[in-house]
Design an enzyme around this catalytic site. Structure first.
Site, PDB file in Angstrom:
ATOM      1  N   GLY A  38       0.773  -1.238   0.000  1.00 18.60           N
ATOM      2  CA  GLY A  38       0.000   0.000   0.000  1.00 18.60           C
ATOM      3  C   GLY A  38       0.802   1.285   0.000  1.00 18.60           C
ATOM      4  O   GLY A  38       0.320   2.322  -0.439  1.00 18.60           O
ATOM      5  N   ASP A  94       0.782   3.092   4.383  1.00 18.05           N
ATOM      6  CA  ASP A  94      -0.298   3.852   3.759  1.00 18.05           C
ATOM      7  C   ASP A  94      -1.271   4.400   4.790  1.00 18.05           C
ATOM      8  O   ASP A  94      -1.678   5.554   4.732  1.00 18.05           O
ATOM      9  CB  ASP A  94      -1.036   3.013   2.698  1.00 18.05           C
ATOM     10  CG  ASP A  94      -1.436   1.621   3.193  1.00 18.05           C
ATOM     11  OD1 ASP A  94      -1.213   1.300   4.384  1.00 18.05           O
ATOM     12  OD2 ASP A  94      -1.966   0.849   2.380  1.00 18.05           O
ATOM     13  N   ASP A  97      -4.570   2.071  11.016  1.00 17.25           N
ATOM     14  CA  ASP A  97      -5.950   1.671  11.296  1.00 17.25           C
ATOM     15  C   ASP A  97      -6.015   1.205  12.751  1.00 17.25           C
ATOM     16  O   ASP A  97      -6.147   2.031  13.659  1.00 17.25           O
ATOM     17  CB  ASP A  97      -6.358   0.590  10.288  1.00 17.25           C
ATOM     18  CG  ASP A  97      -7.820   0.200  10.377  1.00 17.25           C
ATOM     19  OD1 ASP A  97      -8.644   1.021  10.813  1.00 17.25           O
ATOM     20  OD2 ASP A  97      -8.152  -0.939   9.996  1.00 17.25           O
ATOM     21  N   LYS A 125      -6.912   6.657  10.516  1.00 15.50           N
ATOM     22  CA  LYS A 125      -8.361   6.551  10.669  1.00 15.50           C
ATOM     23  C   LYS A 125      -8.776   6.860  12.090  1.00 15.50           C
ATOM     24  O   LYS A 125      -8.211   6.329  13.043  1.00 15.50           O
ATOM     25  CB  LYS A 125      -8.801   5.137  10.324  1.00 15.50           C
ATOM     26  CG  LYS A 125      -9.602   5.059   9.062  1.00 15.50           C
ATOM     27  CD  LYS A 125     -10.199   3.699   8.907  1.00 15.50           C
ATOM     28  CE  LYS A 125      -9.790   3.099   7.590  1.00 15.50           C
ATOM     29  NZ  LYS A 125     -10.437   1.798   7.378  1.00 15.50           N
ATOM     30  N   PHE A 146     -13.796   2.665   4.613  1.00 15.64           N
ATOM     31  CA  PHE A 146     -12.796   1.906   3.867  1.00 15.64           C
ATOM     32  C   PHE A 146     -12.399   2.681   2.628  1.00 15.64           C
ATOM     33  O   PHE A 146     -13.226   2.962   1.759  1.00 15.64           O
ATOM     34  CB  PHE A 146     -13.329   0.523   3.486  1.00 15.64           C
ATOM     35  CG  PHE A 146     -12.266  -0.375   2.942  1.00 15.64           C
ATOM     36  CD1 PHE A 146     -11.412  -1.062   3.801  1.00 15.64           C
ATOM     37  CD2 PHE A 146     -12.099  -0.526   1.572  1.00 15.64           C
ATOM     38  CE1 PHE A 146     -10.410  -1.880   3.302  1.00 15.64           C
ATOM     39  CE2 PHE A 146     -11.088  -1.345   1.064  1.00 15.64           C
ATOM     40  CZ  PHE A 146     -10.254  -2.024   1.929  1.00 15.64           C
ATOM     41  N   VAL A 147     -11.130   3.057   2.542  1.00 15.03           N
ATOM     42  CA  VAL A 147     -10.677   3.916   1.450  1.00 15.03           C
ATOM     43  C   VAL A 147      -9.756   3.164   0.489  1.00 15.03           C
ATOM     44  O   VAL A 147      -9.101   2.193   0.864  1.00 15.03           O
ATOM     45  CB  VAL A 147      -9.952   5.169   1.996  1.00 15.03           C
ATOM     46  CG1 VAL A 147     -10.922   6.078   2.727  1.00 15.03           C
ATOM     47  CG2 VAL A 147      -8.787   4.784   2.900  1.00 15.03           C
ATOM     48  N   ASP A 153      -5.739  -0.563  -1.769  1.00 11.56           N
ATOM     49  CA  ASP A 153      -6.518  -1.420  -2.655  1.00 11.56           C
ATOM     50  C   ASP A 153      -7.831  -1.884  -2.047  1.00 11.56           C
ATOM     51  O   ASP A 153      -8.030  -1.833  -0.834  1.00 11.56           O
ATOM     52  CB  ASP A 153      -5.712  -2.674  -3.002  1.00 11.56           C
ATOM     53  CG  ASP A 153      -5.667  -3.645  -1.819  1.00 11.56           C
ATOM     54  OD1 ASP A 153      -5.253  -3.221  -0.722  1.00 11.56           O
ATOM     55  OD2 ASP A 153      -6.082  -4.802  -1.986  1.00 11.56           O
ATOM     56  N   ARG A 159      -5.424   0.579  -6.705  1.00 13.51           N
ATOM     57  CA  ARG A 159      -4.196   1.172  -6.159  1.00 13.51           C
ATOM     58  C   ARG A 159      -3.679   2.326  -7.003  1.00 13.51           C
ATOM     59  O   ARG A 159      -2.987   3.208  -6.512  1.00 13.51           O
ATOM     60  CB  ARG A 159      -3.076   0.122  -6.085  1.00 13.51           C
ATOM     61  CG  ARG A 159      -3.307  -0.983  -5.090  1.00 13.51           C
ATOM     62  CD  ARG A 159      -2.001  -1.755  -4.897  1.00 13.51           C
ATOM     63  NE  ARG A 159      -2.219  -3.070  -4.327  1.00 13.51           N
ATOM     64  CZ  ARG A 159      -2.354  -3.323  -3.032  1.00 13.51           C
ATOM     65  NH1 ARG A 159      -2.301  -2.343  -2.168  1.00 13.51           N
ATOM     66  NH2 ARG A 159      -2.532  -4.550  -2.595  1.00 13.51           N
TER      67      ARG A 159
HETATM   68  P1  5GP Z   1      -3.559  -1.827  11.075  1.00  7.97           P
HETATM   69  O1  5GP Z   1      -2.577  -2.896  11.396  1.00  7.97           O
HETATM   70  O2  5GP Z   1      -3.160  -0.457  11.508  1.00  7.97           O
HETATM   71  O3  5GP Z   1      -4.941  -2.185  11.540  1.00  7.97           O
HETATM   72  O4  5GP Z   1      -3.762  -1.864   9.531  1.00  7.97           O
HETATM   73  C1  5GP Z   1      -2.947  -1.255   8.642  1.00  7.97           C
HETATM   74  C2  5GP Z   1      -3.117  -1.920   7.303  1.00  7.97           C
HETATM   75  O5  5GP Z   1      -4.479  -2.285   7.036  1.00  7.97           O
HETATM   76  C3  5GP Z   1      -2.741  -0.938   6.239  1.00  7.97           C
HETATM   77  O6  5GP Z   1      -1.382  -1.086   5.897  1.00  7.97           O
HETATM   78  C4  5GP Z   1      -3.656  -1.297   5.100  1.00  7.97           C
HETATM   79  O7  5GP Z   1      -3.010  -2.256   4.288  1.00  7.97           O
HETATM   80  C5  5GP Z   1      -4.860  -1.941   5.732  1.00  7.97           C
HETATM   81  N1  5GP Z   1      -6.004  -1.000   5.802  1.00  7.97           N
HETATM   82  C6  5GP Z   1      -6.532  -0.439   6.918  1.00  7.97           C
HETATM   83  N2  5GP Z   1      -7.566   0.363   6.626  1.00  7.97           N
HETATM   84  C7  5GP Z   1      -7.698   0.331   5.270  1.00  7.97           C
HETATM   85  C8  5GP Z   1      -8.599   0.979   4.345  1.00  7.97           C
HETATM   86  O8  5GP Z   1      -9.487   1.779   4.669  1.00  7.97           O
HETATM   87  N3  5GP Z   1      -8.412   0.696   3.034  1.00  7.97           N
HETATM   88  C9  5GP Z   1      -7.446  -0.163   2.589  1.00  7.97           C
HETATM   89  N4  5GP Z   1      -7.367  -0.358   1.290  1.00  7.97           N
HETATM   90  N5  5GP Z   1      -6.584  -0.787   3.436  1.00  7.97           N
HETATM   91  C10 5GP Z   1      -6.711  -0.539   4.764  1.00  7.97           C
HETATM   92 MG    MG Z   2      -0.716  -2.307   4.281  1.00 12.63          MG
END
Ligand code: 5GP
Ligand code: MG
Length: 171
Positions: A38, A94, A97, A125, A146-147, A153, A159
């Site tokens: 990402g 990217d 979350d 987020k 969800f973006v 992606d 992407r």
């Molecule tokens: P975390 O470990 O912080 O929960 O998640 C981070 C990863 O989840 C990011 O690197 C991304 O790949 C994926 N992710 C989280 N939210 C989104 C979203 O809204 N859209 C997309 N495409 N990927 C997300």
């Molecule tokens: Mg990722």
């Protein structure tokens, strides 16, 4: 598709982040470690805004599997992971979350001998974090949707979009 952040807004913000990073890492052995897939577009745009000697390294982490939008187990592939001993590492992702990905990777970089570890994300987020991690550099804070686009992606598509958007029916 609802455009959330335009191409122009991203360009301006990435340039500002680049200037900030450039000011902070003067004279330091900087290695930018980008989390695939990402952060690929962000990596390419950001490093061209940093007028310092720097190394680039990649590692892969995935928790979102295919078309599902709930996070699965975190899989880290360090096959191309760099030698970061004595380096000042800036982890680049990217989106922040839940925080699990970056907090796990920060710990890994310390284990691998980094001199310092900071984090940079394009997006953060609101209201989703399960692990406390304050990104050192953040492009935009966004609502809990969800973006896609600019590297992000949905089922490995979208992407390549130059903006960040929300797919219809996913707001
Ligand atoms: P975390 O470990 O912080 O929960 O998640 C981070 C990863 O989840 C990011 O690197 C991304 O790949 C994926 N992710 C989280 N939210 C989104 C979203 O809204 N859209 C997309 N495409 N990927 C997300
Ligand atoms: Mg990722």
């Amino acid at each position: 598709m609802k455009v959330l952040i335009t191409e122009d807004q991203i360009r301006e913000r990435v340039a500002a982040l680049g200037r900030q990073i450039e000011a902070d890492y003067q004279g330091k052995p900087l290695t930018i470690v980008a989390v695939l897939t990402g952060s690929l577009i962000l990596l390419a745009d950001l490093i061209r805004q940093i007028g310092l000697p720097l190394r680039v390294a990649l590692l892969q982490a995935s928790s979102y599997k295919g078309a599902t939008m709930t996070a699965g187990a975190l899989i880290i592939n360090e096959a191309f992971a760099p030698d970061v001993i004595g380096r000042d590492v800036l982890l680049l992702d990217d989106i922040l979350d839940t925080g699990h990905t970056l907090s796990t990777l920060v710990a890994r970089m310390h284990e691998r001998g980094a001199n310092s570890v900071k984090t940079a994300v394009l997006l953060r987020k609101l209201g989703r974090q399960e692990v406390h991690l304050e990104p050192d550099y953040c492009g935009f804070t966004i609502p809990d949707a969800f973006v896609v686009g600019y590297g992000l992606d949905f089922n490995d598509d979208y992407r390549h979009l130059p903006h960040v958007g929300i797919l219809d029916g996913m707001a």
